[in-house]
Design a protein around this motif. Sequence first.
Motif, PDB file in Angstrom:
ATOM      1  N   THR A  55       0.836  -1.218  -0.051  1.00  9.20           N
ATOM      2  CA  THR A  55      -0.139  -0.006   0.012  1.00  9.20           C
ATOM      3  C   THR A  55       0.800   1.429  -0.045  1.00  9.20           C
ATOM      4  O   THR A  55       2.009   1.083   0.059  1.00  9.20           O
ATOM      5  CB  THR A  55      -0.881   0.028   1.193  1.00  9.20           C
ATOM      6  N   LYS A  98      -1.593  -3.986   5.849  1.00 10.36           N
ATOM      7  CA  LYS A  98      -2.735  -4.503   5.027  1.00 10.36           C
ATOM      8  C   LYS A  98      -3.964  -3.652   5.032  1.00 10.36           C
ATOM      9  O   LYS A  98      -4.418  -3.016   6.121  1.00 10.36           O
ATOM     10  CB  LYS A  98      -3.171  -6.104   5.263  1.00 10.36           C
ATOM     11  N   LYS A  99      -4.666  -3.486   3.955  1.00 17.62           N
ATOM     12  CA  LYS A  99      -5.881  -2.788   4.153  1.00 17.62           C
ATOM     13  C   LYS A  99      -7.198  -3.571   4.051  1.00 17.62           C
ATOM     14  O   LYS A  99      -7.148  -4.922   3.310  1.00 17.62           O
ATOM     15  CB  LYS A  99      -6.048  -1.864   2.746  1.00 17.62           C
ATOM     16  N   THR A 100      -8.342  -3.406   4.495  1.00 19.27           N
ATOM     17  CA  THR A 100      -9.287  -4.269   4.970  1.00 19.27           C
ATOM     18  C   THR A 100     -10.200  -4.261   3.397  1.00 19.27           C
ATOM     19  O   THR A 100      -9.785  -3.156   2.666  1.00 19.27           O
ATOM     20  CB  THR A 100     -10.317  -3.841   6.055  1.00 19.27           C
ATOM     21  N   LYS A 101     -10.965  -5.152   3.132  1.00 21.05           N
ATOM     22  CA  LYS A 101     -11.929  -5.381   2.248  1.00 21.05           C
ATOM     23  C   LYS A 101     -12.986  -3.769   2.029  1.00 21.05           C
ATOM     24  O   LYS A 101     -12.806  -3.414   0.960  1.00 21.05           O
ATOM     25  CB  LYS A 101     -12.918  -6.507   2.129  1.00 21.05           C
ATOM     26  N   ALA A 102     -13.171  -3.266   3.129  1.00 22.42           N
ATOM     27  CA  ALA A 102     -14.163  -2.171   3.008  1.00 22.42           C
ATOM     28  C   ALA A 102     -13.262  -1.142   2.756  1.00 22.42           C
ATOM     29  O   ALA A 102     -13.732  -0.102   1.915  1.00 22.42           O
ATOM     30  CB  ALA A 102     -14.494  -2.083   4.526  1.00 22.42           C
ATOM     31  N   GLU A 103     -12.079  -1.059   3.135  1.00 22.55           N
ATOM     32  CA  GLU A 103     -11.220   0.155   2.712  1.00 22.55           C
ATOM     33  C   GLU A 103     -10.829   0.034   1.346  1.00 22.55           C
ATOM     34  O   GLU A 103     -10.773   1.220   0.608  1.00 22.55           O
ATOM     35  CB  GLU A 103      -9.896   0.039   3.448  1.00 22.55           C
ATOM     36  N   LEU A 104     -10.581  -0.901   0.729  1.00 27.20           N
ATOM     37  CA  LEU A 104     -10.326  -1.075  -0.787  1.00 27.20           C
ATOM     38  C   LEU A 104     -11.576  -0.941  -1.520  1.00 27.20           C
ATOM     39  O   LEU A 104     -11.618  -0.103  -2.479  1.00 27.20           O
ATOM     40  CB  LEU A 104     -10.050  -2.686  -0.976  1.00 27.20           C
ATOM     41  N   ILE A 105     -12.890  -1.302  -1.010  1.00 26.43           N
ATOM     42  CA  ILE A 105     -13.940  -0.778  -1.816  1.00 26.43           C
ATOM     43  C   ILE A 105     -14.023   0.670  -1.886  1.00 26.43           C
ATOM     44  O   ILE A 105     -14.446   1.173  -2.786  1.00 26.43           O
ATOM     45  CB  ILE A 105     -15.310  -1.679  -1.301  1.00 26.43           C
ATOM     46  N   GLU A 106     -13.857   1.184  -0.672  1.00 24.75           N
ATOM     47  CA  GLU A 106     -14.011   2.838  -0.390  1.00 24.75           C
ATOM     48  C   GLU A 106     -13.000   3.550  -1.530  1.00 24.75           C
ATOM     49  O   GLU A 106     -13.320   4.398  -2.058  1.00 24.75           O
ATOM     50  CB  GLU A 106     -13.836   3.449   1.114  1.00 24.75           C
ATOM     51  N   GLU A 107     -11.884   2.812  -1.538  1.00 29.05           N
ATOM     52  CA  GLU A 107     -10.755   3.401  -2.497  1.00 29.05           C
ATOM     53  C   GLU A 107     -11.192   3.234  -3.753  1.00 29.05           C
ATOM     54  O   GLU A 107     -11.038   4.205  -4.542  1.00 29.05           O
ATOM     55  CB  GLU A 107      -9.482   2.528  -2.217  1.00 29.05           C
TER      56      GLU A 107
END
Length: 154
Positions: A69, A76-85
């Motif tokens: 990242t 590591k990024k969470t799934k929610a953070e990746l979706i937000e990105e």
Amino acid sequence: MTCREKLKLEHPELVDMDYIGGCHGCPNDYGYLPRHEGCSEDPGMNCTECWDREIPGTITKKENDIMPTHDINHTKKTKAELIEEIECAEAHIRAMETQIANLERYKQYEDMANEAKAMHTAFMNSGFTNEQAFDMIKMLTQSVVPAALRGMRV
């Protein structure tokens, strides 16, 4: 990292299945590895086996490696953070597409202004004064614009 992967990073135009072995030349030509005993000494020949050798001291990518990242601590990024990105990136893309549409829309007016300036310059080159050339452009515009607006039902 294999010799082929490094060549693809440094010289992507030299990695092609048209070349024997899939790459141009030999890994030795680029200083990746010394010439392999089994490779042909003919410079026109390439060896798939040589290009697929690992370069000592390089990092190999594996599917299970942690996705890097841009954070300083490389967490590591969470799934929610990746979706937000992704949603932010998509919003940015939509905004850029709107800007492109506006640029294309206003391009026609810029072209029209360039044409008017070219006509003004042509009038002045033909001997008209600046004021006379401006009046000619004004007169031509005043006769055309109302008809164009009527066609647009404005």
